[in-house]
Design an enzyme around this catalytic site. Structure first.
Site, mmCIF file in Angstrom:
data_model
loop_
_atom_site.group_PDB
_atom_site.id
_atom_site.type_symbol
_atom_site.label_atom_id
_atom_site.label_comp_id
_atom_site.label_asym_id
_atom_site.label_seq_id
_atom_site.Cartn_x
_atom_site.Cartn_y
_atom_site.Cartn_z
ATOM 1 N N LYS A 180 0.838 -1.196 0.000
ATOM 2 C CA LYS A 180 0.000 0.000 0.000
ATOM 3 C C LYS A 180 0.872 1.244 0.000
ATOM 4 C CE LYS A 180 -1.886 2.679 3.033
ATOM 5 N NZ LYS A 180 -1.972 4.020 2.431
ATOM 6 N N THR A 234 6.757 6.893 13.935
ATOM 7 C CA THR A 234 6.866 6.038 15.118
ATOM 8 C C THR A 234 5.494 5.793 15.734
ATOM 9 O OG1 THR A 234 9.137 6.721 15.512
ATOM 10 C CG2 THR A 234 7.925 5.876 17.411
ATOM 11 N N GLY A 237 3.948 3.115 13.832
ATOM 12 C CA GLY A 237 4.730 1.913 14.120
ATOM 13 C C GLY A 237 4.280 1.242 15.407
ATOM 14 N N GLU A 254 10.527 0.682 10.046
ATOM 15 C CA GLU A 254 11.523 1.728 9.816
ATOM 16 C C GLU A 254 10.812 3.038 10.084
ATOM 17 O OE1 GLU A 254 13.281 4.523 8.814
ATOM 18 O OE2 GLU A 254 13.287 4.019 6.680
ATOM 19 N N CYS A 288 13.516 10.410 6.988
ATOM 20 C CA CYS A 288 13.510 9.938 8.372
ATOM 21 C C CYS A 288 14.898 10.011 8.988
ATOM 22 C CB CYS A 288 12.962 8.524 8.434
ATOM 23 S SG CYS A 288 13.600 7.476 7.130
ATOM 24 N N GLU A 385 10.434 14.966 15.729
ATOM 25 C CA GLU A 385 10.746 14.934 14.309
ATOM 26 C C GLU A 385 9.861 15.941 13.583
ATOM 27 O OE1 GLU A 385 9.734 11.285 12.179
ATOM 28 O OE2 GLU A 385 11.617 11.483 11.074
#
Lengths: 476, 283
Positions: A180, A234, A237, A254, A288, A385
């Site tokens: 996807k 994250t 994740g 990742e 990233c 980030e």
């Protein structure tokens, strides 16, 4: 500064369909449940994309399972490899078309898609093609096995490159995939479906399903998926790691990063300036592993920042299709708002914002390359980030302090070291908690070299022999 | 009726197709004894010229990126596939095997190029190492090509054995001087036409046709040859003794199988040198 005449790449190198369905079992489905995908530099609608439902996901997983059981797992590795070589060659042949498509849908400069993204994509397929018949050498002993069906969810920052990082090792190892792409950048993945058809890849080996986060969630949760590979934030994740808890699904993640780029007083400063610029402004900072925290040795701070600002004033921001453009468009309105909010918070917490006064286009989403100085390690812009062209600047005095500050983050994806002293590089590299450490260079990627993070930057590696291990289990 | 135009089979040295400087040829007949071609019969001087060409090309070929070398080897497979009919015809003319058998040999040769192409950028990931020495040192071992390799190609194989002798040597950055099978030389020369159109730099592969018995000793004793493959040698023990004088790396006959669609990593590594680098660590 030099004046540059416009040097636009030709838009006519690529043509899109009006609307796209999903690519399932070697064929495109009828477009349905449509949403618009745009060019973030102009807000022009490029095509309409199908938002995948649970039913679409199920059909894609079924097609992948069927292809795995009936065809792909029965082919010798050498024949799987030859399909991957075909794909690599077609990507090379259609490289410029793919570069233009990527720039139109992502907003990144044509210079980058043409010279970096697409050549890297071809190299990735070429590299893993060569592994398909050499799996006995992967490091798991003789006769390792594929997992089966891999569910792969990728981000919008390097759309086709992320596809290559996922699909090439998965197929080489003998898995079939359902991929996807990100909701805002589906077009090169859909062109990749056409490449699979040109390569006569058996139906169902690669399936591409488009849509939003809910589509990805349905894919990851599907009970007949054996392996989940995700690149993205994250936060997502964590959701994925929780969703697969207790299942037999293998997972690699990742995730985000907040890399320190450490500049010592003995570094070749002009070279370091180029590296810092590349580290944070490459791909608008939508990387990233971007070097988003500059740690500069206190004794050279003033001189270094002066050079850095002078270099930033030369950066050309604007039309991504122009061959001279250094910094293109921010990929989406939502991302622009996120960058803007974080930068405002950085200033509210005492940071000092500086950006060159360049003219920005009227349509589309743009953010000037920016520096925030006077940042302390506790500030938001030193911890979170930003995923944009914003560099937070801090200082240090000793190597030990540099290591402490660099490691003072929940992330651990990458780090940079700038010094002429080799022994210091190697000692620091040992001490930095990061999956990739660049010395006197930054943002280097190669299919032979493993990439991935420590800590909350995720687990598993992509690239190299190690990247293969994520898609294999030891045989006997 | 139109008369066909026949090919002159010449040597392949430094990317060019010269005749033997000796002016010699030998008559090659097909499996039924009918004339096929006058094949160049290379001399000692041709062998020495070929070594000079191989040496000149070696550092450039070794410093090409592994990715680049891999793509060139894959390109060789592409070119070979495109000219398969010619190889099938020559193999059949020389040996009299059936079409399916000749095709199977060409298949294996093509696939072996692909197999070897994939190794170029994986050798060090599999056979290199980071060594955990006890002191504060960074210590890494990598593999580098040996240099110029002389290959006495298998006498009983028209194509696949030849490919499985050349590919493991050049994949890592060696350059080679090959003495083709004396009795089955046509596909060796046709292979050089494939190599010449595959972006392989001139001098990486140099092909001599003629007598391995005559040329082999000159290559075994040559001061500027780093390794010798004795697969097709007539008197391998004598050559091995001769090669010992310059401490050449020697591949003895029958060390590796050469009839398959894949080679052997050990064969590739037999033509490489391990290099270990130390560097201190410390602030």
């Amino acid at each position: 500064m030099f004046e540059y005449s416009p040097a636009p790449e030709s838009r006519s190198l690529v043509s899109f369909e009006t609307s796209y369905g999903h690519f399932i079992g070697g064929k495109f489905t009828k477009p349905s449940n449509l949403y618009k995908t745009i060019n973030p530099a102009t807000e022009e609608v490029l095509a309409e994309i199908s938002h995948g439902t649970d039913k679409d996901v199920d059909a894609a997983v079924k097609a992948a399972r069927h292809a795995y059981e009936k065809v792909w797992s029965k082919l010798p590795g050498s024949e799987r490899g030859k399909y991957l070589y075909r794909i690599a060659r077609i990507i090379q042949e259609r490289g410029r078309e793919l570069a233009v498509a990527e720039t139109l849908n992502n907003g990144k400069p044509i210079k980058e898609t043409r010279d970096f993204d697409i050549p890297t994509v071809a190299a990735w397929f070429f590299y893993y093609a060569g592994w398909a018949d050499k799996l006995d050498y992967a490091g798991l002993g003789a006769n390792p096995k594929a997992h089966g069906v891999a569910a792969q969810v990728i981000p919008w920052n390097f759309p086709l490159m992320m596809l290559a990082w996922k699909v090439a090792p998965a197929l080489a190892a003998g898995n079939t995939v359902v991929l996807k792409p990100a909701e805002s950048t589906p077009l090169t993945a859909l062109l990749f479906a056409d490449i699979c058809q040109q390569a006569e890849l058996p139906e169902g080996v690669v399936n591409i399903i488009t849509g939003y986060g809910d589509t990805g969630a349905a894919l990851v949760k599907h009970p007949d998926v054996n392996k989940v590979a995700f690149t993205g934030s994250t936060d997502v994740g964590r959701v994925i790691a929780k969703a697969v808890a207790g299942s037999d699904k293998k997972v690699t993640l990742e995730l985000g990063g907040k890399a320190a780029n450490i500049v010592f007083d003995d570094a070749p400063l002009d070279q370091a300036v180029e590296g810092i610029i590349n580290g944070i402004f490459f791909n608008q900072g939508h990387v990233c592993c971007a070097g988003s925290r500059l740690l500069v040795q206190e004794s050279i701070q003033d001189e270094f920042l002066k050079k850095l600002k002078r270099r930033m004033e030369q950066l050309r921001v604007g039309d991504p299709m122009d061959k001279n453009t250094d910094i293109g468009a921010i990929n989406s309105k939502a991302q622009l708002e996120k960058i803007d909010a974080l930068v405002r918070q950085g200033v509210a917490e005492g940071g000092e914002l500086w950006a060159p006064q360049c003219e920005l286009p009227r349509n589309g989403f743009w953010f000037r390359p920016s520096l925030i100085t006077g940042v302390s390690p506790a500030n938001t812009v030193a911890r979170e980030e930003i995923f944009g062209p914003v560099l937070s600047v801090m200082t240090f005095r000793t190597p030990a302090e540099a290591v402490t500050k660099a490691n003072n983050t929940p992330f651990g994806l990458s780090a940079g070291i700038w010094t002429e002293k080799g022994s210091r590089i190697l000692k620091l590299a040992d001490q930095l908690n990061a999956g990739v450490v660049w010395a006197n260079t930054f943002n280097q990627f190669d299919p032979t070299s493993p990439f991935g993070g420590f800590k909350e930057s995720g687990y598993g590696r992509e690239g190299g022999r190690h990247g293969l291990l994520a898609y294999l289990k030891g045989g006997n | 009726m139109r008369l066909d135009v026949r090919k002159t089979y010449k040597l392949f040295i430094g990317g060019k197709f010269p005749r033997s400087e000796s002016g010699r040829t030998y008559e090659l007949n097909d499996h039924q004894g009918k004339f096929l071609a006058n094949v160049a019969q290379a001399s000692r001087k041709d062998a020495r010229d070929a070594v000079v060409a191989a040496r000149a090309a070696q550092s450039g070929w070794a410093s090409a990126s592994a990715y680049n070398r891999g793509q060139i080897l894959y390109r060789i497979a592409e070119m070979l596939e495109a000219r398969r009919e010619q190889f099938v015809a020559e193999i059949r003319a020389m040996t009299g095997v059936s079409s399916s058998k000749a095709n199977a040999e060409v298949d294996a040769a093509i696939d072996s190029w692909v197999w070897h192409a994939g190794w170029s950028d994986k050798i060090d990931s599999v056979a290199g190492s980071m060594n955990p020495v006890a002191g504060p040192y960074f210590n890494i071992s990598t593999n580098q090509p040996t240099g110029v390799v002389a290959i006495l190609a298998p006498q009983d194989s028209a194509l696949v054995g030849l490919v499985n002798s050349i590919a493991p040597a050049i994949v890592s950055g060696n350059t080679v001087v090959v003495v083709a099978s004396e009795g089955l030389p046509l596909s060796a020369i046709t292979l050089t036409e494939v190599l010449a159109t595959s972006d392989l730099p001139g001098g990486v592969v140099n092909m001599l046709t003629g007598s391995a018995k005559e040329i082999g000793p000159w290559l075994a004793s040559h001061q500027d040859v780093n390794a010798i493959d004795l697969e097709g040698a007539h008197s391998p023990v004598e050559l091995e003794i001769s090669a010992a004088e310059t401490i050449k790396r020697v591949i003895r006959a029958n060390s590796f199988s050469r009839g398959d669609s894949r080679g052997s990593l050990q064969h590739i590594l037999a033509l490489m040198e391990v290099k270990t680098v130390w560097h201190p660590k410390g602030h």
